[in-house]
Design an enzyme around this catalytic site. Structure first.
Site, short mmCIF file in Angstrom:
data_model
loop_
_atom_site.label_atom_id
_atom_site.label_comp_id
_atom_site.label_asym_id
_atom_site.label_seq_id
_atom_site.Cartn_x
_atom_site.Cartn_y
_atom_site.Cartn_z
N ASP A 223 -25.04 56.43 13.76
CA ASP A 223 -24.32 56.82 12.54
C ASP A 223 -23.53 58.09 12.85
O ASP A 223 -23.23 58.34 14.02
CB ASP A 223 -25.33 56.99 11.39
CG ASP A 223 -24.71 56.78 10.01
OD1 ASP A 223 -23.62 57.34 9.78
OD2 ASP A 223 -25.29 56.05 9.18
N HIS A 246 -20.55 57.46 14.60
CA HIS A 246 -19.49 57.31 13.60
C HIS A 246 -18.63 58.56 13.48
O HIS A 246 -17.89 58.72 12.52
CB HIS A 246 -20.08 56.93 12.24
CG HIS A 246 -20.77 55.59 12.25
ND1 HIS A 246 -21.41 55.06 11.15
CD2 HIS A 246 -20.91 54.67 13.23
CE1 HIS A 246 -21.93 53.88 11.47
NE2 HIS A 246 -21.64 53.61 12.72
#
Ligand SMILES: *[C@@H]1O[C@H](CO)[C@@H](O)[C@H](O)[C@H]1NC(C)=O
Ligand SMILES: *[C@@H]1O[C@H](CO)[C@@H](O)[C@H](O)[C@H]1NC(C)=O
Ligand SMILES: *[C@@H]1O[C@H](CO)[C@@H](O)[C@H](O)[C@H]1NC(C)=O
Ligand SMILES: *[C@@H]1O[C@H](CO)[C@@H](O)[C@H](O)[C@H]1NC(C)=O
Length: 398
Positions: A223, A246
């Site tokens: 993430d 991310h």
């Protein structure tokens, strides 16, 4: 020589000896080695209670103290370390501490709370053993009761003046590190890793905290590498490599009912490799009011990044929102400087603002895309640019 007649030499040596003792007490921390408290370090017996006993003693020490986890493998359930402590305290992690694989429903694994003057150092590892949690993760269906409560590996709550250095965090069940309501926190030379597909494994999540400096660290996870949300101010990120992951995000913001604010973030000399995003600001539409201001993203290399530069004021993962109403988070004073490299999609630069964004600067941007569906594109909506110099692909005008 009679008993009563202590020589001057003896007196002086005794005085020097006393001095040496005092000096030792003030400079050498007292070490609380978990092995002396009965740690098994066999990787099977739960050593959490033993580690906590060592912590409790160290925390009560009037002199500076160190809790030492020597080389070895320790299984440990939640280790909830509360202060305040009597003096500065170090948690020296040279071994590997492993979480039990099933800790569903718990929010904390290794927690430091109410501490002033903390060092977490060593070359050891917190291993969250997250594989089971990733397979159970239903956070995308949280609103409908999906399973989403797993312990964050390392939490600092209400901590001031801390340095976290040298250690690694691997395979967290959800986020690796969470910094909440804390001030003056340095994270240096740390390593964070989890597979690209591990769900919700944010690297370092910062909220309601000030003066956080992350430097010279490597973050590879499933993430955001770093996420910064409301109540945070003066955050600096330098010399960080991110990927997979991310990217580095401000937000998401604007989902709560409170006014939300982030002020003063610098991301400098960082490299993103194979990430889903590079640098990103994300705010929910139709949410609460707030502000994001004074951000600088500078000297950044993008290597095969899907969306290198993003402001998304229509952030809406899992399609759970009403996109009709605009975001009420005001974004201002954002500079993107000297950002170059390659994009893995043609959406190279996306600035989708709501209110609009004020005081946005773009300079020395060179982001290339060579896929067959090219050329590289940029989107600008509701952006008040105050500078656009040497920008490729060519972007919205002033
Ligand atoms: C880790 O630190 C300990 C204690 O400082 C040291 O003895 C050990 O050699 C180090 N191990 C590695 C792999 O660097
Ligand atoms: C930039 O970051 C790298 C780590 O990615 C570090 O080795 C280097 O020293 C940094 N350069 C400067 C000028 O800070
Ligand atoms: C902007 O943010 C930086 C930290 O990134 C801080 O040092 C600086 O003081 C802030 N400037 C203003 C005007 O708030
Ligand atoms: C650009 O093209 C080369 C081959 O011509 C390829 O190896 C590379 O991965 C491409 N880069 C990007 C960012 O698409």
């Amino acid at each position: 020589m009679g008993m009563g007649s202590i020589t001057i030499v003896q007196k002086i040596s005794f005085f020097l000896f006393l001095l040496a003792c005092i000096k030792n007490v003030s400079s050498q921390p007292v070490v609380f080695n978990v092995m002396n408290f009965g740690a098994k370090a066999d990787g099977k017996t739960d050593d959490a209670k033993v580690i906590l006993r060592a912590w409790t003693q160290a925390c009560r020490s009037v002199a500076q103290s160190t809790v030492l986890i020597p080389h070895g493998t320790y299984l440990a359930g939640p280790i909830l370390m509360n202060g305040p402590c009597k003096n500065k305290i170090t948690f020296q992690l040279d071994g590997t501490v492993k979480a039990p694989s099933d800790m569903f429903g718990k929010t904390d694994w290794v927690l430091f709370k109410y501490i002033n003057g903390l060092t977490v150092s060593g070359n050891g590892t917190f291993d969250g053993q997250g594989a089971l949690a990733w397979s159970q993760n239903q956070c995308s269906k949280k609103e409908k009761g999906g399973k989403c409560t797993f312990p964050i590996s390392l939490r600092l709550n209400f901590v001031t003046d801390a340095t976290i250095t040298g250690i690694s965090s691997i395979d967290s069940k959800i986020a690796h590190m969470n910094i909440f309501a804390s001030n003056n926190i340095k994270l240096q030379n740390i390593k964070i890793s989890a597979p690209a597909k591990s769900l919700n494994t944010n690297g370092i999540h910062i909220s309601a905290s000030g003066g956080v400096h992350i430097s010279d660290s490597a973050i590879a996870t499933g993430d955001d590498c770093v996420s910064i949300i409301t109540g945070s101010k003066n955050v600096q990120i330098t010399g960080v490599t991110c990927g997979p992951g991310h990217g580095i995000s401000i937000g998401s913001m604007g989902k709560s009912k409170q006014f939300e604010t982030v002020a003063g973030v610098t991301v400098k000399n960082c490299t993103f490799t194979d990430t889903d995003n590079g640098v990103r600001i994300k705010t929910w539409p139709a949410g609460s009011a707030g502000s994001v201001s004074n951000l600088t993203f500078e000297d950044i290399i993008m290597d095969n990044v899907k969306n290198p530069i993003v402001i998304d004021q229509e952030y809406c993962p899992y399609k759970l929102c009403n996109k009709q109403a605009p975001s009420r988070i005001k974004i201002s004073d954002v500079a993107f400087k000297n950002i170059r490299g390659t994009s893995a999609t043609k959406e190279v630069l996306t600035l989708k603002c709501g209110m609009p964004c004020e005081g946005v600067e773009l300079s020395d941007i060179n982001l290339r895309y060579n896929g067959t569906d090219g050329p590289a594109t940029s989107i600008c909506s509701n952006v008040n640019l105050i500078l656009a110099r040497n920008v490729f692909p060519p972007t919205c005008t002033i």
